[in-house]
Design a protein around this motif. Structure first.
Motif, PDB file in Angstrom:
ATOM      1  N   PHE A 174       0.631  -1.246   0.312  1.00 45.45           N
ATOM      2  CA  PHE A 174      -0.128   0.092   0.254  1.00 45.45           C
ATOM      3  C   PHE A 174       0.732   1.320  -0.285  1.00 45.45           C
ATOM      4  O   PHE A 174       0.535   2.053  -0.597  1.00 45.45           O
ATOM      5  CB  PHE A 174      -1.017  -0.183   1.121  1.00 45.45           C
ATOM      6  CG  PHE A 174      -1.680   0.857   1.072  1.00 45.45           C
ATOM      7  CD1 PHE A 174      -2.830   1.190   0.387  1.00 45.45           C
ATOM      8  CD2 PHE A 174      -1.620   2.297   1.745  1.00 45.45           C
ATOM      9  CE1 PHE A 174      -3.687   2.125   0.584  1.00 45.45           C
ATOM     10  CE2 PHE A 174      -2.869   3.513   1.940  1.00 45.45           C
ATOM     11  CZ  PHE A 174      -3.645   3.314   1.185  1.00 45.45           C
ATOM     12  N   ARG A 175       2.103   1.214   0.570  1.00 43.34           N
ATOM     13  CA  ARG A 175       2.799   2.228   1.095  1.00 43.34           C
ATOM     14  C   ARG A 175       3.346   2.741  -0.079  1.00 43.34           C
ATOM     15  O   ARG A 175       3.526   3.984  -0.920  1.00 43.34           O
ATOM     16  CB  ARG A 175       3.692   2.673   2.123  1.00 43.34           C
ATOM     17  CG  ARG A 175       4.797   3.178   2.264  1.00 43.34           C
ATOM     18  CD  ARG A 175       4.057   4.792   2.492  1.00 43.34           C
ATOM     19  NE  ARG A 175       5.343   5.675   3.007  1.00 43.34           N
ATOM     20  CZ  ARG A 175       4.556   6.953   1.858  1.00 43.34           C
ATOM     21  NH1 ARG A 175       3.275   7.214   2.055  1.00 43.34           N
ATOM     22  NH2 ARG A 175       5.717   8.054   2.486  1.00 43.34           N
ATOM     23  N   LYS A 176       4.078   1.921  -0.658  1.00 42.25           N
ATOM     24  CA  LYS A 176       4.708   1.285  -2.584  1.00 42.25           C
ATOM     25  C   LYS A 176       3.938   1.824  -3.041  1.00 42.25           C
ATOM     26  O   LYS A 176       3.970   3.225  -4.707  1.00 42.25           O
ATOM     27  CB  LYS A 176       5.115  -0.059  -2.813  1.00 42.25           C
ATOM     28  CG  LYS A 176       6.023   0.419  -4.050  1.00 42.25           C
ATOM     29  CD  LYS A 176       5.706  -1.117  -4.652  1.00 42.25           C
ATOM     30  CE  LYS A 176       7.016  -2.285  -3.908  1.00 42.25           C
ATOM     31  NZ  LYS A 176       7.178  -3.615  -5.036  1.00 42.25           N
ATOM     32  N   ASP A 177       3.092   2.294  -3.509  1.00 44.08           N
ATOM     33  CA  ASP A 177       1.231   2.655  -4.315  1.00 44.08           C
ATOM     34  C   ASP A 177       1.104   4.199  -4.077  1.00 44.08           C
ATOM     35  O   ASP A 177       1.216   4.797  -4.848  1.00 44.08           O
ATOM     36  CB  ASP A 177       0.106   2.273  -4.189  1.00 44.08           C
ATOM     37  CG  ASP A 177       0.241   0.747  -4.953  1.00 44.08           C
ATOM     38  OD1 ASP A 177       0.719  -0.245  -6.078  1.00 44.08           O
ATOM     39  OD2 ASP A 177      -0.511  -0.398  -4.489  1.00 44.08           O
ATOM     40  N   GLN A 178       1.546   4.612  -2.953  1.00 43.10           N
ATOM     41  CA  GLN A 178       1.350   5.916  -2.490  1.00 43.10           C
ATOM     42  C   GLN A 178       2.764   6.519  -2.798  1.00 43.10           C
ATOM     43  O   GLN A 178       2.521   7.873  -3.561  1.00 43.10           O
ATOM     44  CB  GLN A 178       0.701   5.520  -0.638  1.00 43.10           C
ATOM     45  CG  GLN A 178      -0.272   6.061  -0.244  1.00 43.10           C
ATOM     46  CD  GLN A 178       0.428   5.899   1.334  1.00 43.10           C
ATOM     47  OE1 GLN A 178       0.661   5.494   1.610  1.00 43.10           O
ATOM     48  NE2 GLN A 178      -1.218   6.203   1.660  1.00 43.10           N
ATOM     49  N   ILE A 179       3.336   6.248  -2.877  1.00 48.45           N
ATOM     50  CA  ILE A 179       4.988   6.583  -2.997  1.00 48.45           C
ATOM     51  C   ILE A 179       5.119   6.849  -4.714  1.00 48.45           C
ATOM     52  O   ILE A 179       5.326   7.967  -5.155  1.00 48.45           O
ATOM     53  CB  ILE A 179       5.673   5.917  -2.380  1.00 48.45           C
ATOM     54  CG1 ILE A 179       6.284   6.338  -0.827  1.00 48.45           C
ATOM     55  CG2 ILE A 179       7.439   6.412  -2.847  1.00 48.45           C
ATOM     56  CD1 ILE A 179       7.337   5.040  -0.782  1.00 48.45           C
ATOM     57  N   ARG A 180       4.460   5.611  -5.115  1.00 51.34           N
ATOM     58  CA  ARG A 180       4.676   5.290  -6.754  1.00 51.34           C
ATOM     59  C   ARG A 180       3.976   6.722  -7.496  1.00 51.34           C
ATOM     60  O   ARG A 180       4.018   7.283  -8.730  1.00 51.34           O
ATOM     61  CB  ARG A 180       3.944   4.217  -7.385  1.00 51.34           C
ATOM     62  CG  ARG A 180       3.806   3.519  -8.646  1.00 51.34           C
ATOM     63  CD  ARG A 180       4.000   2.848  -9.163  1.00 51.34           C
ATOM     64  NE  ARG A 180       4.734   1.376  -8.443  1.00 51.34           N
ATOM     65  CZ  ARG A 180       4.213   0.840  -8.414  1.00 51.34           C
ATOM     66  NH1 ARG A 180       3.083   0.775  -7.334  1.00 51.34           N
ATOM     67  NH2 ARG A 180       5.186  -0.419  -7.037  1.00 51.34           N
ATOM     68  N   LYS A 181       2.985   6.943  -7.125  1.00 54.93           N
ATOM     69  CA  LYS A 181       2.150   7.844  -7.489  1.00 54.93           C
ATOM     70  C   LYS A 181       2.374   9.275  -7.114  1.00 54.93           C
ATOM     71  O   LYS A 181       2.635  10.142  -8.022  1.00 54.93           O
ATOM     72  CB  LYS A 181       0.133   8.195  -6.640  1.00 54.93           C
ATOM     73  CG  LYS A 181      -0.849   6.453  -7.173  1.00 54.93           C
ATOM     74  CD  LYS A 181      -1.853   6.704  -6.039  1.00 54.93           C
ATOM     75  CE  LYS A 181      -2.355   4.916  -6.606  1.00 54.93           C
ATOM     76  NZ  LYS A 181      -4.257   5.147  -6.041  1.00 54.93           N
ATOM     77  N   GLU A 182       2.839   9.582  -6.078  1.00 60.46           N
ATOM     78  CA  GLU A 182       3.508  10.753  -5.729  1.00 60.46           C
ATOM     79  C   GLU A 182       4.760  11.248  -6.723  1.00 60.46           C
ATOM     80  O   GLU A 182       5.185  12.018  -6.514  1.00 60.46           O
ATOM     81  CB  GLU A 182       4.028  10.488  -4.160  1.00 60.46           C
ATOM     82  CG  GLU A 182       2.733  10.971  -3.216  1.00 60.46           C
ATOM     83  CD  GLU A 182       3.268  10.311  -1.667  1.00 60.46           C
ATOM     84  OE1 GLU A 182       4.713  10.567  -1.150  1.00 60.46           O
ATOM     85  OE2 GLU A 182       2.368  10.411  -0.506  1.00 60.46           O
ATOM     86  N   LEU A 183       5.571   9.952  -6.763  1.00 57.57           N
ATOM     87  CA  LEU A 183       6.739  10.247  -8.074  1.00 57.57           C
ATOM     88  C   LEU A 183       6.279  11.162  -9.420  1.00 57.57           C
ATOM     89  O   LEU A 183       7.245  11.094  -9.948  1.00 57.57           O
ATOM     90  CB  LEU A 183       7.606   9.099  -7.848  1.00 57.57           C
ATOM     91  CG  LEU A 183       8.363   8.471  -6.539  1.00 57.57           C
ATOM     92  CD1 LEU A 183       9.002   7.421  -6.213  1.00 57.57           C
ATOM     93  CD2 LEU A 183       9.221   9.952  -5.978  1.00 57.57           C
ATOM     94  N   GLU A 184       5.278  10.375  -9.651  1.00 56.13           N
ATOM     95  CA  GLU A 184       4.701  10.540 -10.768  1.00 56.13           C
ATOM     96  C   GLU A 184       4.814  12.400 -11.446  1.00 56.13           C
ATOM     97  O   GLU A 184       4.909  11.937 -12.419  1.00 56.13           O
ATOM     98  CB  GLU A 184       3.229  10.458 -11.288  1.00 56.13           C
ATOM     99  CG  GLU A 184       2.576   8.847 -10.965  1.00 56.13           C
ATOM    100  CD  GLU A 184       1.338   8.981 -11.267  1.00 56.13           C
ATOM    101  OE1 GLU A 184       0.748   9.700 -11.280  1.00 56.13           O
ATOM    102  OE2 GLU A 184       0.828   7.517 -11.523  1.00 56.13           O
ATOM    103  N   ASP A 185       4.609  13.092 -10.777  1.00 49.41           N
ATOM    104  CA  ASP A 185       4.474  14.356 -11.157  1.00 49.41           C
ATOM    105  C   ASP A 185       6.145  14.652  -9.944  1.00 49.41           C
ATOM    106  O   ASP A 185       6.495  16.394 -10.406  1.00 49.41           O
ATOM    107  CB  ASP A 185       3.484  14.977 -10.434  1.00 49.41           C
ATOM    108  CG  ASP A 185       2.726  14.484 -11.157  1.00 49.41           C
ATOM    109  OD1 ASP A 185       1.992  14.214 -12.427  1.00 49.41           O
ATOM    110  OD2 ASP A 185       1.604  14.780 -10.704  1.00 49.41           O
TER     111      ASP A 185
END
Length: 347
Positions: A174-185
């Protein structure tokens, strides 16, 4: 004619406690003690018809025993051949079902969030994971490190435990998905290339887009159960952490050795873990009392925070002191998943 004792025609024989002399030329025999003589009579041998069936039956019995013996010898040879074949197949199966193969299969159920099984599984000492992990830990001690660091080159692994905790894994994913989305921009996110060798967990499918790497965490034996069952908890971090009150990891085994308890207890413990560094903050120096990651842009908090702190060798620690080892600090325990517990001694 016949020649008896000393080249004469006389033989001496003993029977029933008496000695008899036999003269083959005159065909006379006598008792040496009593000198009683009698002529030797010659007669045709008579076939004992009564004894013949007994002899035939005995011969048949002997032949049967011999046949049974030969069969048993052949059966023994066949069994020995089967045992050898089974041993060969056993070794082949052990080789095929080594720890890496098992974990490759388990990686699938982890990804699919299968039901939880036993949290810690003991590895057999014949598993080649012992040698691979030992070599990886030795290689993780830089060649230019001396003093206490050199002791790491004499490490001997005594136990290995695989951790399979689905609850922790779900939080980690779950935390990995959060960080992945935060890194998109985000722009110019550094790529972390330093990490523990992948041979310690060759089944792990790491995601370089979130800087997911393998690292080591040194701890004492009494805390391994807690980490295996509940994961890494930043709330339990030391107040006086040099780079913040977080959970510390490293890719240099000699640094983890300092916190393993080996110096006091003679037996040390490492936790091999996956860690998501995301967008790391390179520490310029000490970060005392830091409880959370710095902002990416202090003047604009809307741009979010870094996901971890990275400390390079050479970073100033205090007046006249610099950092020797590389370290990684996270302030959210969900960004680390404990893979294996390594129990070891230093010889």
């Amino acid at each position: 004619g016949w020649y008896g004792d000393n080249g004469t025609h006389t033989f001496h024989v003993e029977s029933n406690g008496f000695t008899y002399a036999i003269d083959c030329q005159s065909m006379v025999q006598w008792n040496v003690s009593t000198n009683r003589r009698r002529r030797i009579q010659r007669s045709e041998a008579q076939l004992d018809v009564v004894s013949l069936p007994k002899l035939t039956a005995k011969d048949a019995y002997v032949e049967r025993l011999q046949s049974e013996r030969n069969s048993l010898v052949e059966e023994k040879s066949e069994l020995l051949a089967k045992v050898a074949q089974l041993e060969k197949e056993k070794k082949a199966l052990e080789s095929q079902a080594d720890h890496t193969t098992k974990m490759i299969l388990q990686e699938s159920w982890r990804m699919n969030r299968q039901l939880q099984t036993k949290v810690c599984t003991e590895l057999n000492h014949w598993d080649d994971a012992f040698q691979k992990i030992r070599q990886a830990l030795v290689n993780a001690c830089p060649v230019d490190h001396y003093g206490d660091c050199e002791r790491m080159r004499n490490v001997r692994i005594t136990r290995l435990q695989q951790i399979c905790n689905v609850r922790i894994w779900k939080d980690y994913e779950f935390r990995k998905d959060q960080i992945r989305k935060e890194l998109e921009d985000r722009q110019r996110v550094p790529v972390v290339t330093r990490a523990l060798s992948s041979q310690v967990c060759p089944w792990a499918r790491l995601d370089p887009k979130v800087n997911e790497i393998l690292v080591v965490h040194g701890t004492t034996d009494d805390k391994t159960d807690q980490i295996a069952n509940f994961g890494f908890d930043e709330r339990l971090a030391r107040d006086f952490g040099l780079y913040g009150q977080g959970v510390y990891f490293t890719d240099q085994s000699c640094k983890s050795l300092q916190y393993s308890g080996e110096a006091e207890q003679k037996v040390g413990c490492f936790i091999i873990a996956r860690v998501i560094l995301g967008h790391p903050y390179d520490a310029p120096g000490r970060l005392l009392q830091t409880r959370v990651e710095p902002f990416v842009e202090p003047s604009d908090p809307s741009r979010g925070r870094f996901h971890s702190v990275r400390v390079h060798p050479g970073t100033p620690r205090a007046i006249g002191q610099i950092q020797v080892h590389r370290e990684f600090v996270i302030f959210n325990g969900a960004q680390a998943y404990p893979e294996m517990i390594v129990h070891f001694t230093i010889t």
